[in-house]
Design a protein around this motif. Structure first.
Motif, short mmCIF file in Angstrom:
data_model
loop_
_atom_site.label_atom_id
_atom_site.label_comp_id
_atom_site.label_asym_id
_atom_site.label_seq_id
_atom_site.Cartn_x
_atom_site.Cartn_y
_atom_site.Cartn_z
N GLY A 204 72.41 53.99 122.59
CA GLY A 204 71.24 54.17 121.75
C GLY A 204 70.03 53.39 122.23
N SER B 144 66.14 52.68 120.58
CA SER B 144 65.20 52.92 119.48
C SER B 144 64.17 51.81 119.51
N ALA C 50 59.61 52.93 121.73
CA ALA C 50 60.97 52.38 121.68
C ALA C 50 61.05 51.09 122.48
N SER D 27 57.80 57.10 115.68
CA SER D 27 58.26 56.41 116.88
C SER D 27 59.10 57.36 117.73
N GLU D 28 59.98 56.79 118.52
CA GLU D 28 60.76 57.59 119.47
C GLU D 28 62.11 56.93 119.67
N GLY D 29 63.00 57.65 120.32
CA GLY D 29 64.30 57.07 120.60
C GLY D 29 65.27 58.10 121.13
N HIS E 123 69.70 58.80 121.12
CA HIS E 123 71.07 58.36 120.82
C HIS E 123 72.04 59.41 121.31
N LYS F 275 64.40 54.05 108.24
CA LYS F 275 63.19 54.46 108.98
C LYS F 275 62.09 53.39 108.95
N ILE G 200 63.00 51.94 112.52
CA ILE G 200 62.83 52.70 113.77
C ILE G 200 61.77 53.79 113.68
N ALA H 217 65.56 61.19 114.61
CA ALA H 217 65.78 59.81 114.14
C ALA H 217 67.17 59.62 113.55
N PHE I 94 69.96 57.39 114.99
CA PHE I 94 70.13 55.99 114.59
C PHE I 94 71.04 55.89 113.36
#
Lengths: 88, 352, 396
Positions: free
Chosen positions: B12, B14, B34, B204-206, B208, B290, B293, B299, B302
């Motif tokens: 992951g 984030s 991130a 935001s961004e991420g 997983h 939230k 992140i 999302a 996460f």
């Protein structure tokens, strides 16, 4: 034997920048080193980028992408081709 | 006999680090990036040079999930991305407009395709197996999980499916969220997200990725029981959708020990969550995330990570708690999410 | 016995017609839809495309949408095609009816129109901000038909709709849905036209799939959808054919190009053939991906020769009729495959004259009358994504 010219340096600089060779300095590229395959390791996407570079910077329009194979051999070869064909 | 599905490896990235429970990172912008590792440790420079943040995050978390599960080559790579490779799309589009369709560099176009992430993971691993990318807004990751669930049920021998969700922030297109009230109008600290009663959220961004197996291994976190997506439903209708989803899995709302909700502070749409919080899950431990992140289409990756960790460790970080219910041993976790009242999803996980 | 999943409806809009009958008419009369762009706002007027004559306004009026509707061109095409399919199958729409749509760029036609405006902070057309993302277009289609349950979008470039068809069949087989609308939609955009142009794979002539002297592809646009249903839903309604098997594989060779041995294509066809559990010679006809690019056609030819041990069944590419409609290509060709079966005809590969030296394969170049029971249809995309579908006659 071609000697190192401003064009050589300019080409190396644009290649590093255009192809995002972040880990490299222009001086790391030698004039004779093969640009594709075992040398610098460029691929077919880079070849397309180099075609855009030729047209943008030197006014040379390649009609067939395959032509690139004979031109993008090394910095020397590219410089020679540009000298002979440039329109700007 | 159908295969069971276990989450056995996780990778992951984030906006938070692993120790978010004690040391949450604080952001004051409405759009934040991130917290990323050094990608060079995972990807060779020649491959890295063309990759946008989404691809870098995707490939890296995929590799982390495989490593976690001690699997080298997955039998399938299934990716969800709501907004794909925005940065390259934006780069190509800007050039196209500025240069009036002339002398365009091909690289951003090549990298703009939604399945670039899944394709690059395959290329990195040399994996010729099943590879599909879903892009259904906030149900993208869940679509990918449902595909994995099908794959594992179709063939009793199937195993080791890599599933993940990725989305990135881009300079221009992410900023468009300011124009259509997806974002709050005033700056707010991420941790204060739920203190402000106003429209919009923080973005935001991420990425997983999860390695799913059909058997329990040493690194297994949890069992993935079921998933459902509902494109549109009313607030009232949602309760019966949740109940029927649970009934299909021989459960009642009171069997759910922890519910992880996608509240994002947008007072126009958080009523979907609040209705459950004050209704069927009134006496259930409710978690939100939230504010840590930010919001993005995938999302929930996460939330899956949180659920998996809680089910494995038995520990629930206080920073997630939206209410306080005396702790019981967590067995069943339900994740519910929606964005802008659409693409609702339900995901059920269980302790092993 | 693997009977395959029943197909009870199909609908299509492409450069050769805005419904199945018109498409069929053009296919049998050898009438191509490739021409220079008229509606698409591009400076590349010298690049032939498979453009659909219907304007957005035409479609919106026909669909009785309000003036301020938020349907992107891909959504309008999608609804137009699905309407035909839904009417044909008399589809019941409830919470057990799903929609799986494939699209590569979705509503990016709206994004390219408003990008400068948005970037300058002008929010006048803010409802189109999310149009760029594939799910937006699918959402609009779902709204038109009142589909509220399982709605998803697959975006795997040029194999998107083939993958959507595959997922739909798997959802039916697993009992997750009773009925599902599957297919894909993509419209011509400056984004894709310039993108493929930057890759130097667009032909200035009508495309010549599998020809030694092919130069590249023509971009197209379109939408096509099938209705898939569970057995107990069919009752006395007509079954147009069956999706018997499918396979997806990744070439894992290059972000855009296919490997010289066509490994991804080979593996996708192999998976489909194994799942179908039929001998190689049971394939009566192949609707090839055949885009007309040097790379695709060479790789696909090698893959065909490898999988069929050099005894390649009759095949053709229909891209010279429609252009390459990207994400919609697989669905367009699924409709054509069902027409092959229904009409016992094989549609020609237009503009072919010289076999490729490397393979010597010769496609079907004239309309052929022949009983067609089983069709293999290929769709390959960027990111090494390869999908093969096998359609079969419904055996009563």
């Amino acid at each position: 034997m071609l000697k190192m010219t401003d064009l050589h340096t300019e080409l190396k600089e644009s290649i590093v920048e255009q192809l995002n060779l972040e880990e490299m300095e222009p001086a790391d590229i030698s004039d004779e080193e093969p640009l594709f395959g075992d040398g610098l390791g460029l691929d077919s996407i880079d070849a397309l980028e180099l075609i855009v570079l030729l047209e943008k910077d030197y006014g040379i329009k390649l009609t067939e992408p395959e032509q690139g194979r004979e031109i993008f051999v090394s910095i020397n070869k590219m410089a020679q081709f540009i000298e002979e064909n440039r329109t700007k | 006999m159908k295969n069971k599905i276990y989450i056995t490896g996780i990778g992951g990235i984030s906006a938070q680090k692993n120790d978010f429970a004690e040391n949450p990172l604080v952001y004051e912008q409405l759009i934040f990036k991130a917290h990323t590792p050094n990608f060079k440790e995972f990807i060779k420079p020649m491959a890295l040079r063309r990759m946008s943040q989404a691809v870098k995050m995707g490939v890296t978390t995929a590799l982390l999930a495989l490593k976690d599960a001690k699997v080298e080559l997955p039998e399938a790579i299934i990716t969800g991305t709501g907004e794909g490779c925005k940065k390259d799309t934006e780069r190509f589009l800007e050039k196209l407009l500025d240069q009036r369709e002339d002398l365009l560099n091909p690289t951003p176009f090549i990298q703009s395709t939604h399945n670039t992430i899944g394709g690059q993971i395959a290329l990195h691993l040399g994996c010729k197996n099943y590879n599909v990318t879903y892009s259904q807004n906030s149900a993208s990751l869940e679509s990918a999980f449902i595909d994995a669930q099908l794959l594992l049920s179709e063939n009793p021998k199937s195993n080791n499916i890599l599933v993940g969700g990725v989305d990135e922030v881009s300079e221009v297109i992410s900023g468009f969220r300011n124009l259509d009230q997806q974002l709050k109008t005033k700056k707010i600290k991420n941790l204060d997200l739920f203190k402000d009663d106003s429209p919009g959220t923080i973005a935001s961004e991420g990425s997983h990725f999860f390695l799913l197996t059909s058997e329990i291994k040493e690194s297994t976190y949890a069992e993935l029981i079921d998933l459902g997506i509902i494109n549109s439903v009313s607030t009232q209708g949602l309760t019966s959708e949740v109940e029927s989803f649970l009934t299909n899995n021989q459960l009642k709302p009171e069997d759910i020990d922890v519910v992880i909700l996608g509240n994002n502070g947008d007072n126009r749409f958080d009523h979907f969550y609040e209705n459950l919080q004050q209704g069927i899950f009134k006496n259930t431990q409710q978690l939100v995330y939230k504010h840590l992140i930010g919001e993005y289409e995938t999302a929930t990756g996460f939330a899956f990570l949180l659920a998996a960790n809680i089910l494995k460790s038995g520990e629930i970080p206080g920073i997630l708690k939206a209410n306080n219910i005396p702790e019981v041993k967590t067995k069943n976790i339900l994740i519910y999410n929606q964005y802008l009242a659409r693409d609702h999803s339900l995901s059920l996980l269980r302790a092993v | 016995m693997n009977k395959g999943v029943a197909i009870t409806g199909m609908g299509i809009v492409s450069a050769i017609g805005s419904n199945t009958a018109m498409n069929y008419e053009a296919l049998v009369s050898g009438k191509s839809g490739i021409d220079y762009p008229k509606n698409l706002l591009t400076k590349h007027k010298d690049l032939p495309v498979g453009e659909i004559a219907l304007t957005n306004k035409d479609m919106a009026e026909k669909l009785r949408l309000p003036k301020d509707h938020l349907y992107t061109r891909a959504a309008l095409l999608g609804v137009t095609a699905i309407k035909e399919a839904v009417e044909q199958s008399r589809l019941k729409i409830d919470s057990h009816t799903g929609l799986v749509s494939g699209t590569s760029v979705g509503g990016i036609d709206a994004t390219e129109k408003f990008f400068t405006e948005f970037a300058a902070g002008n929010s006048e057309n803010k409802e189109f901000i999310r149009a760029q993302h594939p799910g937006f277009t699918t959402q609009k289609i779902a709204d038109y038909f009142g589909i509220t349950g399982f709605v998803s979008t697959i975006s795997t470039a040029c194999s998107s709709s083939a993958n959507a068809i595959m997922l739909g069949a798997r959802l039916i087989k697993a009992g997750k849905l009773k009925r599902v609308i599957v297919g894909g939609t993509d419209c011509l955009t400056r984004f894709t036209l310039n993108g493929f142009n930057s890759l130097k794979i667009l032909s200035k002539e009508p495309c010549q799939a599998f020809d030694e002297n092919r130069y590249g592809l023509n971009l197209g646009e379109g939408a096509a959808y099938l209705i898939l249903e569970a057995e107990d839903e069919i009752k006395d309604r007509e079954v147009l054919g069956r999706l018997k098997a499918y396979g997806n594989s990744n070439d894992a060779f290059h972000q855009t190009a296919s490997s010289a041995d066509g490994e991804g294509a080979y593996l996708a066809m192999q998976k489909a053939l194994i799942t179908a559990n039929i001998p190689l010679n049971a394939i009566d006809y192949i609707n090839a991906h055949g885009t007309g690019t040097k790379n695709n056609d060479a790789a696909e030819s090698v893959a065909l020769q490898r999988i069929f041990n050099n005894e390649v069944p009759k095949f053709s590419s229909t891209k010279a009729f429609t252009g390459h409609a990207l994400a919609a290509a697989g669905a367009l060709e699924a409709v054509y495959s069902l027409l092959n079966i229904k009409k016992s005809q094989i549609f020609p590969n237009l503009n072919f004259s010289h076999p490729m030296q490397s393979s010597d394969l010769i496609p079907v170049t004239k309309l052929e009358q022949q009983k067609v029971n089983t069709v293999l249809s290929n769709s390959f995309g960027f990111g090494g994504n390869c999908t093969s579908l096998i359609f079969a006659r419904d055996e009563k």
